[in-house]
Design a protein around this motif. Structure first.
Motif, PDB file in Angstrom:
ATOM      1  N   VAL A  13     -19.675  -3.483  39.315  1.00  0.00           N
ATOM      2  CA  VAL A  13     -19.195  -2.312  38.583  1.00  0.00           C
ATOM      3  C   VAL A  13     -17.722  -2.543  38.282  1.00  0.00           C
ATOM      4  O   VAL A  13     -16.902  -2.696  39.205  1.00  0.00           O
ATOM      5  N   LEU A  14     -17.384  -2.594  37.002  1.00  0.00           N
ATOM      6  CA  LEU A  14     -16.021  -2.884  36.557  1.00  0.00           C
ATOM      7  C   LEU A  14     -15.430  -1.619  35.948  1.00  0.00           C
ATOM      8  O   LEU A  14     -15.949  -1.109  34.944  1.00  0.00           O
ATOM      9  N   ILE A  15     -14.357  -1.113  36.548  1.00  0.00           N
ATOM     10  CA  ILE A  15     -13.764   0.164  36.156  1.00  0.00           C
ATOM     11  C   ILE A  15     -12.346  -0.072  35.653  1.00  0.00           C
ATOM     12  O   ILE A  15     -11.589  -0.843  36.266  1.00  0.00           O
ATOM     13  N   GLY A  16     -11.982   0.569  34.586  1.00  0.00           N
ATOM     14  CA  GLY A  16     -10.625   0.419  34.080  1.00  0.00           C
ATOM     15  C   GLY A  16     -10.140   1.661  33.351  1.00  0.00           C
ATOM     16  O   GLY A  16     -10.903   2.324  32.648  1.00  0.00           O
ATOM     17  N   VAL A  17      -8.867   1.981  33.557  1.00  0.00           N
ATOM     18  CA  VAL A  17      -8.220   3.089  32.850  1.00  0.00           C
ATOM     19  C   VAL A  17      -6.963   2.535  32.191  1.00  0.00           C
ATOM     20  O   VAL A  17      -6.072   2.026  32.882  1.00  0.00           O
ATOM     21  N   SER A  18      -6.910   2.613  30.876  1.00  0.00           N
ATOM     22  CA  SER A  18      -5.757   2.067  30.149  1.00  0.00           C
ATOM     23  C   SER A  18      -4.903   3.145  29.495  1.00  0.00           C
ATOM     24  O   SER A  18      -3.727   2.921  29.217  1.00  0.00           O
ATOM     25  N   SER A  19      -5.481   4.322  29.248  1.00  0.00           N
ATOM     26  CA  SER A  19      -4.762   5.397  28.548  1.00  0.00           C
ATOM     27  C   SER A  19      -4.439   6.529  29.519  1.00  0.00           C
ATOM     28  O   SER A  19      -5.324   7.027  30.220  1.00  0.00           O
ATOM     29  N   TYR A  20      -3.174   6.931  29.538  1.00  0.00           N
ATOM     30  CA  TYR A  20      -2.718   7.987  30.448  1.00  0.00           C
ATOM     31  C   TYR A  20      -1.900   9.016  29.695  1.00  0.00           C
ATOM     32  O   TYR A  20      -1.187   8.685  28.739  1.00  0.00           O
ATOM     33  N   VAL A  21      -1.983  10.260  30.135  1.00  0.00           N
ATOM     34  CA  VAL A  21      -1.216  11.346  29.527  1.00  0.00           C
ATOM     35  C   VAL A  21       0.176  11.422  30.129  1.00  0.00           C
ATOM     36  O   VAL A  21       1.185  11.548  29.413  1.00  0.00           O
ATOM     37  N   HIS A  22       0.270  11.338  31.452  1.00  0.00           N
ATOM     38  CA  HIS A  22       1.545  11.523  32.142  1.00  0.00           C
ATOM     39  C   HIS A  22       2.137  10.220  32.680  1.00  0.00           C
ATOM     40  O   HIS A  22       3.248  10.238  33.224  1.00  0.00           O
ATOM     41  N   LEU A  23       1.420   9.121  32.535  1.00  0.00           N
ATOM     42  CA  LEU A  23       1.871   7.835  33.055  1.00  0.00           C
ATOM     43  C   LEU A  23       1.908   6.811  31.921  1.00  0.00           C
ATOM     44  O   LEU A  23       1.332   7.016  30.851  1.00  0.00           O
ATOM     45  N   GLU A  24       2.590   5.711  32.187  1.00  0.00           N
ATOM     46  CA  GLU A  24       2.710   4.657  31.185  1.00  0.00           C
ATOM     47  C   GLU A  24       1.331   4.087  30.844  1.00  0.00           C
ATOM     48  O   GLU A  24       0.532   3.788  31.739  1.00  0.00           O
ATOM     49  N   PRO A  25       1.003   3.919  29.563  1.00  0.00           N
ATOM     50  CA  PRO A  25      -0.289   3.320  29.194  1.00  0.00           C
ATOM     51  C   PRO A  25      -0.349   1.849  29.593  1.00  0.00           C
ATOM     52  O   PRO A  25       0.672   1.168  29.690  1.00  0.00           O
ATOM     53  N   LEU A  26      -1.557   1.370  29.824  1.00  0.00           N
ATOM     54  CA  LEU A  26      -1.778  -0.018  30.227  1.00  0.00           C
ATOM     55  C   LEU A  26      -2.824  -0.635  29.286  1.00  0.00           C
ATOM     56  O   LEU A  26      -3.978  -0.836  29.669  1.00  0.00           O
ATOM     57  N   PRO A  27      -2.446  -0.932  28.056  1.00  0.00           N
ATOM     58  CA  PRO A  27      -3.434  -1.398  27.068  1.00  0.00           C
ATOM     59  C   PRO A  27      -4.157  -2.672  27.474  1.00  0.00           C
ATOM     60  O   PRO A  27      -5.310  -2.885  27.068  1.00  0.00           O
ATOM     61  N   ALA A  28      -3.513  -3.517  28.278  1.00  0.00           N
ATOM     62  CA  ALA A  28      -4.157  -4.774  28.674  1.00  0.00           C
ATOM     63  C   ALA A  28      -5.402  -4.527  29.524  1.00  0.00           C
ATOM     64  O   ALA A  28      -6.315  -5.358  29.536  1.00  0.00           O
ATOM     65  N   VAL A  29      -5.450  -3.396  30.228  1.00  0.00           N
ATOM     66  CA  VAL A  29      -6.602  -3.097  31.085  1.00  0.00           C
ATOM     67  C   VAL A  29      -7.874  -3.031  30.258  1.00  0.00           C
ATOM     68  O   VAL A  29      -8.952  -3.460  30.696  1.00  0.00           O
ATOM     69  N   ALA A  30      -7.784  -2.487  29.045  1.00  0.00           N
ATOM     70  CA  ALA A  30      -8.968  -2.373  28.197  1.00  0.00           C
ATOM     71  C   ALA A  30      -9.558  -3.733  27.868  1.00  0.00           C
ATOM     72  O   ALA A  30     -10.771  -3.850  27.628  1.00  0.00           O
ATOM     73  N   ASN A  31      -8.728  -4.769  27.864  1.00  0.00           N
ATOM     74  CA  ASN A  31      -9.223  -6.119  27.582  1.00  0.00           C
ATOM     75  C   ASN A  31      -9.788  -6.791  28.828  1.00  0.00           C
ATOM     76  O   ASN A  31     -10.599  -7.717  28.722  1.00  0.00           O
ATOM     77  N   ASN A  32      -9.340  -6.340  29.998  1.00  0.00           N
ATOM     78  CA  ASN A  32      -9.813  -6.957  31.234  1.00  0.00           C
ATOM     79  C   ASN A  32     -11.315  -6.797  31.409  1.00  0.00           C
ATOM     80  O   ASN A  32     -12.014  -7.722  31.844  1.00  0.00           O
ATOM     81  N   LEU A  33     -11.820  -5.591  31.110  1.00  0.00           N
ATOM     82  CA  LEU A  33     -13.199  -5.261  31.461  1.00  0.00           C
ATOM     83  C   LEU A  33     -14.229  -6.137  30.741  1.00  0.00           C
ATOM     84  O   LEU A  33     -15.073  -6.755  31.404  1.00  0.00           O
ATOM     85  N   PRO A  34     -14.220  -6.213  29.415  1.00  0.00           N
ATOM     86  CA  PRO A  34     -15.234  -7.056  28.763  1.00  0.00           C
ATOM     87  C   PRO A  34     -15.089  -8.529  29.102  1.00  0.00           C
ATOM     88  O   PRO A  34     -16.088  -9.247  29.178  1.00  0.00           O
ATOM     89  N   ALA A  35     -13.853  -8.982  29.312  1.00  0.00           N
ATOM     90  CA  ALA A  35     -13.647 -10.394  29.633  1.00  0.00           C
ATOM     91  C   ALA A  35     -14.240 -10.733  30.996  1.00  0.00           C
ATOM     92  O   ALA A  35     -14.908 -11.766  31.163  1.00  0.00           O
ATOM     93  N   LEU A  36     -14.012  -9.873  31.989  1.00  0.00           N
ATOM     94  CA  LEU A  36     -14.553 -10.131  33.324  1.00  0.00           C
ATOM     95  C   LEU A  36     -16.072  -9.983  33.329  1.00  0.00           C
ATOM     96  O   LEU A  36     -16.779 -10.743  33.996  1.00  0.00           O
ATOM     97  N   ALA A  37     -16.586  -9.013  32.588  1.00  0.00           N
ATOM     98  CA  ALA A  37     -18.040  -8.842  32.492  1.00  0.00           C
ATOM     99  C   ALA A  37     -18.680 -10.084  31.875  1.00  0.00           C
ATOM    100  O   ALA A  37     -19.756 -10.526  32.307  1.00  0.00           O
ATOM    101  N   HIS A  38     -18.014 -10.656  30.876  1.00  0.00           N
ATOM    102  CA  HIS A  38     -18.554 -11.860  30.233  1.00  0.00           C
ATOM    103  C   HIS A  38     -18.648 -13.007  31.223  1.00  0.00           C
ATOM    104  O   HIS A  38     -19.636 -13.764  31.228  1.00  0.00           O
ATOM    105  N   VAL A  39     -17.647 -13.157  32.084  1.00  0.00           N
ATOM    106  CA  VAL A  39     -17.670 -14.230  33.077  1.00  0.00           C
ATOM    107  C   VAL A  39     -18.794 -14.011  34.078  1.00  0.00           C
ATOM    108  O   VAL A  39     -19.570 -14.926  34.385  1.00  0.00           O
ATOM    109  N   LEU A  40     -18.902 -12.802  34.613  1.00  0.00           N
ATOM    110  CA  LEU A  40     -19.890 -12.540  35.662  1.00  0.00           C
ATOM    111  C   LEU A  40     -21.326 -12.643  35.161  1.00  0.00           C
ATOM    112  O   LEU A  40     -22.235 -12.917  35.955  1.00  0.00           O
ATOM    113  N   THR A  41     -21.557 -12.441  33.876  1.00  0.00           N
ATOM    114  CA  THR A  41     -22.902 -12.532  33.335  1.00  0.00           C
ATOM    115  C   THR A  41     -23.200 -13.905  32.737  1.00  0.00           C
ATOM    116  O   THR A  41     -24.289 -14.116  32.199  1.00  0.00           O
TER     117      THR A  41
END
Length: 375
Positions: A13-41
């Protein structure tokens, strides 16, 4: 238990949050999930069916984040992997919680506490699990696995591995403009490209050591770990940087080290290493047949080196290694590795294909000689 998870009985189970209202956004997190899923599968890693690798992107509530974890924990029998990337925050008591899109630092009710994740895993049916946290303050999770409250003890499972991207008070970095966060980007690099050296497979301990070295060399936060029993030997991927000796290897074994049976974590790796012993020795199959004592035919040696499962007895393997010139003091290590791997092989074997059936693809996993998977 095999060092390589059974994909039919494992979940991620791969979980990621990249968009935040009160905290700094982390756009790279959105790319982590599909890339790691591709490796594991992929066949170079766990070869998980797509339905066994769940991606939870931008969950906005505790149920939205943890329902998938709960479902995976209820069905995983071999290995369960949980990954989170996003903001890691501390509550008023200094405990870790995971940031959701509207989370606020210091207010754990706005996010998902690490304790909530622990409670699910405590009742998990998996025999071993891996938690990878790519977030600030993720080292706090290590502290909550100590003493009488150790998660592995509560879950009563054979092995566990927690890999945290940053120390207790460290910051996990998401460099501006980078495709991935620093930690996950380096992890993906290792799994995709491999690590030069003698290891045929990348287990968790080897990955951890190289993550620390690579990130430390760049002046980035070094990851931390907590290991229970033998979980560090769990394989994440084939080592794509591994290069066996050439087929016409040197006649003088002193110029090339013998393969290390201690690095063989799967039957396939052991059989591959057997073939590499011949390459290092420089002898042909006919020459080995003549050197063998007691004699074995070149055909028997060829059959040994082309097996897809471990030999059921040691005799021919031992004679072959001696004929190759393997020093006597190393023979015991090879036999011990064979015995260890034999103990992990299922007792049953796959049924032969029906007449006219198409041959199964010879992927990395298909060549491991694994037994029939349970449904």
């Amino acid at each position: 238990m095999s060092a390589l998870p059974d994909p039919a009985l494992s979940r991620a189970v791969l979980i990621g949050v990249s968009s935040y209202v009160h905290l700094e956004p982390l756009p790279a997190v959105a790319n982590n999930l599909p890339a790691l899923a591709h490796v594991l599968t992929s066949s170079g890693s766990w070869d998980l069916p797509e339905g066994h690798c769940t991606v939870v992107a931008e969950p906005d509530s505790t149920p939205a984040m943890l329902d998938a974890v709960q479902q995976a924990a209820e069905v995983a029998e071999d290995t369960l992997l949980i990954y989170f990337a996003g903001h890691g925050l501390l509550d008023g008591r200094g405990d870790l919680f995971f940031g959701l899109p509207r989370s606020t630092a210091g207010r754990s009710h706005t996010g998902v506490t690490y304790q909530a994740l622990r409670e699910i895993l405590t009742d998990a049916s998996a025999q071993r699990y891996v938690i990878i946290l790519d977030c600030c303050m993720s080292g706090r999770a290590l502290g909550s696995m100590s003493g009488d409250e150790m998660l592995a003890d509560q879950a009563e499972i054979e092995g566990s591995y927690l890999l945290a991207a940053a120390p207790d008070n460290g910051l996990a970095l998401a460099p501006p403009g980078e495709t991935h966060t620093a930690f996950t980007g380096e992890l993906l690099h290792l799994l995709r490209d491999g690590i030069p050296g003698s290891a045929r497979d990348l287990d968790l301990d080897l990955v951890y050591r190289h993550l620390r070295a690579a990130l430390g060399a760049r002046g980035l936060p070094q990851p931390q770990k907590r290991v229970r029993n033998t979980a560090g030997r769990l394989i994440l991927a084939r080592n794509h940087a591994y290069r066996p000796p050439p087929a016409n290897g040197p006649a003088d074994p002193a110029s090339t080290p013998w393969p290390d049976p201690g690095q063989c974590h799967t039957p396939h790796a052991f059989l591959q290493a057997l073939a590499e012993v011949r390459a290092v020795s420089g002898h042909t199959l006919s020459a080995l047949s003549q050197r063998a004592d007691p004699p074995i035919s070149a055909g028997s040696i060829s059959a040994l080196l082309n097996r897809t499962t471990l030999p059921g007895t040691w005799k021919t393997t031992g004679i072959y290694l001696t004929a190759c010139g393997l020093p006597a003091e190393q023979a015991d290590a090879w036999k011990a590795a064979w015995q260890r791997l034999r103990a992990t092989e299922p007792a049953t074997r796959p049924a032969p294909p029906a007449a006219g059936a198409a041959p199964a693809p010879r992927t990395w996993r298909a060549r491991l000689g694994r037994g029939k998977r349970r449904p």
